[in-house]
Scaffold this active site. Structure first.
Site, PDB file in Angstrom:
ATOM      1  N   THR A  65       0.408  -0.659   0.000  1.00 37.02           N
ATOM      2  CA  THR A  65       0.000   0.000   0.000  1.00 37.02           C
ATOM      3  C   THR A  65       0.696   1.124   0.000  1.00 37.02           C
ATOM      4  OG1 THR A  65      -1.409  -1.370   1.385  1.00 37.02           O
ATOM      5  CG2 THR A  65      -1.688  -0.093   0.135  1.00 37.02           C
TER       6      THR A  65
ATOM      7  N   THR B  99       1.550  -3.447  -2.435  1.00 37.32           N
ATOM      8  CA  THR B  99       1.553  -3.496  -0.968  1.00 37.32           C
ATOM      9  C   THR B  99       2.336  -4.663  -0.405  1.00 37.32           C
ATOM     10  OG1 THR B  99       0.086  -3.418   0.975  1.00 37.32           O
ATOM     11  CG2 THR B  99      -0.552  -4.910  -0.766  1.00 37.32           C
TER      12      THR B  99
ATOM     13  N   GLY C 220      -4.339   2.390   2.459  1.00 37.77           N
ATOM     14  CA  GLY C 220      -5.237   2.588   3.593  1.00 37.77           C
ATOM     15  C   GLY C 220      -6.119   1.413   3.963  1.00 37.77           C
ATOM     16  N   GLY C 221      -5.770   0.191   3.524  1.00 34.22           N
ATOM     17  CA  GLY C 221      -6.559  -0.985   3.894  1.00 34.22           C
ATOM     18  C   GLY C 221      -8.000  -0.818   3.456  1.00 34.22           C
TER      19      GLY C 221
HETATM   20  O1  DON Z   1      -4.861  -5.551  -0.143  1.00 33.79           O
HETATM   21  C1  DON Z   1      -5.340  -4.911   0.793  1.00 33.79           C
HETATM   22  O2  DON Z   1      -6.492  -4.571   0.841  1.00 33.79           O
HETATM   23  C2  DON Z   1      -4.433  -4.502   1.929  1.00 33.79           C
HETATM   24  N1  DON Z   1      -3.384  -5.472   2.075  1.00 33.79           N
HETATM   25  C3  DON Z   1      -3.922  -3.114   1.670  1.00 33.79           C
HETATM   26  C4  DON Z   1      -2.968  -2.643   2.739  1.00 33.79           C
HETATM   27  C5  DON Z   1      -2.848  -1.186   2.842  1.00 33.79           C
HETATM   28  O3  DON Z   1      -3.473  -0.430   2.155  1.00 33.79           O
HETATM   29  C6  DON Z   1      -1.910  -0.716   3.864  1.00 33.79           C
HETATM   30  N2  DON Z   1      -1.913   0.706   3.918  1.00 33.79           N
HETATM   31  N3  DON Z   1      -2.291   1.328   4.843  1.00 33.79           N
END
Ligand code: DON
Length: 552
Positions: A362, A380, A454-455
């Site tokens: 990410t 990410t 941002g997950g």
């Molecule tokens: O693929 C995903 O949805 C997560 N692994 C993304 C991780 C992420 O955005 C981390 N950043 N804050």
């Protein structure tokens, strides 16, 4: 030549970069410059994106990577849009209960900070396949800038030096991680030159040998040995068999614009389009940005879309994701039929949607070139610095992407997302993602490239950038900068950036029945975006984090 524009009509700190021929907007100024140098040397946006991604693995190590995975969405000069899934996969020995103890309780940190947390990395395969298929330059041309940055080093920014200092505590069990990110355990100081000799060696092998340089041979052996020493599960055959997959992008329309997104195993594209479909019948423009009415509408759309995510979304090679249903405008209208303009619903009473129709689901960076090739790329390691483990001798930081699976039914992952059968762990399966690289075109012509980190908040960040531009008519700088709100069904709460919700808006939202309204400790998203207006290209780096948009 680099121009800074400051529009008189902009509201927020709408500083963007104007370019005539091309633009790269990324989380690292060094990496954006690498991408622009490639275009200046005659490369197209794909060459530039591949070079930027390799550079990010060096200059932005918490998320830029070669030990993780991602998604690339590409609009070609002829208008076709393609997407490449180079998401990590579960190793072949993975199984549904691998992170549970004998009483079926989740074992603390096993899916986030351990060798077992790592999925089989996809980045190198994906980047090289992109280059071979749509690039015009050689591996040497696009990898050598990253190689030089790793070998010669670069001065650490305040941001990176701070990050390294903070993460060292979590790396103390891993000597190769400490070696890479500290001076014998002592933190680096801002301005010091940071070199990564092992990573430089690995990049050189990849540059010379291509895919086998990572998935076979000495680098693969070092990864497998590290796994064997530490009860990890990635084997030589997991690496040798890893392949990226071209997927059909998901597509929809919104107020006359075409929206292109990443399909499963990401949930991002589907959810963005589904929420836009739910919101299209409503006049968000006249409600106004930041009003309780527009927040209420968006929250209720988010609540329903994320409930569907938990039930229906997973790797389409393993689970029949109802893509057609989830993208259908009639489905969205039906799903939103119980929306009450005067009252908040409760997530407890929102179940996944059912289709009543008779026939039948990410770090982000953006690149554009002067032929209209657009690349929307999100990559990410999952957590910041992945599982914090550097494979000795390689400089490669491993991901902890396995935590994106539903490691136990209805049990929140690190982003509080829950999941079920569709996203249960199976050998070789890809874990569900929220990454949402997005392209918007108008009558087939380039308009907007966006995406975020941002997950779970990635999807709602992208939604708001699109709504800010299309509904509220904002300049890109304002659209990216202004505060955002987030809701993900469960937990049933509105999370918001500072200043997103004034006290009278909060009172109105409470009166509608929105009970939990919480300010986010960190900025929501990091949406490095590009907008095209006529012959002008505008690039904006999200001010929530470091980085730069660079144009020429
Ligand atoms: O693929 C995903 O949805 C997560 N692994 C993304 C991780 C992420 O955005 C981390 N950043 N804050």
């Amino acid at each position: 030549m680099l121009f800074i524009f400051l529009s008189e009509s902009s509201i927020a700190s709408s500083i963007g970069v104007y370019g005539k021929y091309g633009m790269v907007s990324s989380r690292s100024a060094l990496a954006s410059n690498v991408g622009i140098d490639i275009m200046r040397a005659g490369g197209n946006a794909v060459d530039s994106a591949v070079a930027t991604a390799f550079a990010l693995a060096v200059t932005y190590p918490s998320a830029g990577n070669i030990g993780g995975g991602g998604f690339a969405l590409v609009r070609l000069p002829n208008g076709n849009v393609v997407s490449l899934d180079h998401r990590e996969k579960a190793p072949k020995t993975a199984h549904r209960n691998m992170y549970l103890d004998s009483e079926h309780n989740v074992i603390n940190k096993l899916s986030t900070q351990s060798h077992l947390a790592a999925g089989v990395p996809g980045s190198v395969d994906g980047l090289l396949l992109l280059l071979e298929t749509y690039g015009s330059m050689s591996r040497t041309q696009v990898i050598s800038p990253a190689l030089k940055l790793a070998r010669n080093g670069f001065p650490l920014s305040y941001d990176l030096a701070q990050q390294f200092t903070t993460v060292l505590g979590k790396m103390k069990l891993y000597p190769a991680s400490l070696e890479k990110f500290s001076k014998d355990g002592e933190p680096y100081i801002v301005g010091e030159i940071w070199r990564q000799p092992d990573l430089a060696k690995t990049l050189k092998i990849i540059m010379n040998k291509g895919r086998p340089g990572f998935y076979e041979g000495s680098v693969a052996s070092l990864i497998v040995q590290e796994m064997e020493r530490n009860n990890g599960s990635i084997s030589a055959s997991d690496l040798a068999d890893y392949r990226s997959v071209w997927r059909t992008p998901v597509t929809g329309s919104y107020r006359g614009y075409e929206i292109w997104g990443m399909g499963p195993p990401s949930s991002g594209g589907i959810l963005v389009i589904q929420m836009l479909n739910m919101l299209e019948p409503f006049d968000l423009e006249s409600m106004g940005y930041g009003s309780s009415a527009s927040i209420h509408h968006m929250v209720e759309a988010k609540r329903r879309a994320y409930a569907d995510r938990a039930e229906y979304l997973g790797d389409p090679d393993y689970y029949p994701v109802p893509i057609g249903m989830l993208l259908d405008k009639d489905y969205a209208r039906q799903r939103f039929a119980d929306f009450d303009v005067a009252s908040a619903s409760s997530s407890e009473n929102i179940d996944p949607g059912i289709w009543f129709k008779e026939s039948p689901e990410t770090t982000h960076f953006s690149v554009i070139d002067n032929k209209g090739t657009m690349v929307s790329f999100t990559t990410t390691l999952n957590s910041s610095y992945g599982n914090k483990i550097v494979v000795p001798g390689t400089g490669i930081l491993l991901n902890n992407e396995m935590n994106d699976f539903s490691i136990k039914k209805d049990t929140p992952n690190q982003y509080q997302l829950i999941g079920r059968e569709a996203n249960a762990i199976e050998p070789g399966k890809r874990m569900l993602s929220s990454m949402s690289p997005t392209i918007v075109t108008k009558d087939g012509n380039p308009f907007l490239i966006t995406g975020s980190q941002g997950g779970s908040r990635i999807i709602t960040t992208v939604l708001q950038v699109i709504i800010n531009v299309i509904d509220h008519g904002m300049q890109l700088g304002d659209a990216v900068t202004l505060p955002r709100i987030h809701h993900q069904w469960l937990p049933d709460q509105i999370i918001h950036d500072k200043y997103a919700i004034s006290s009278d808006t909060r009172n109105r939202l409470s009166a509608l029945g929105h009970k939990n309204i919480v300010e986010s400790k960190s900025g929501i998203g990091d949406a490095n975006s590009i907008l095209v207006r006529g012959k002008a290209i505008f690039g904006v780096k999200d001010p929530r984090a470091e980085g730069a948009a660079v144009g020429y």
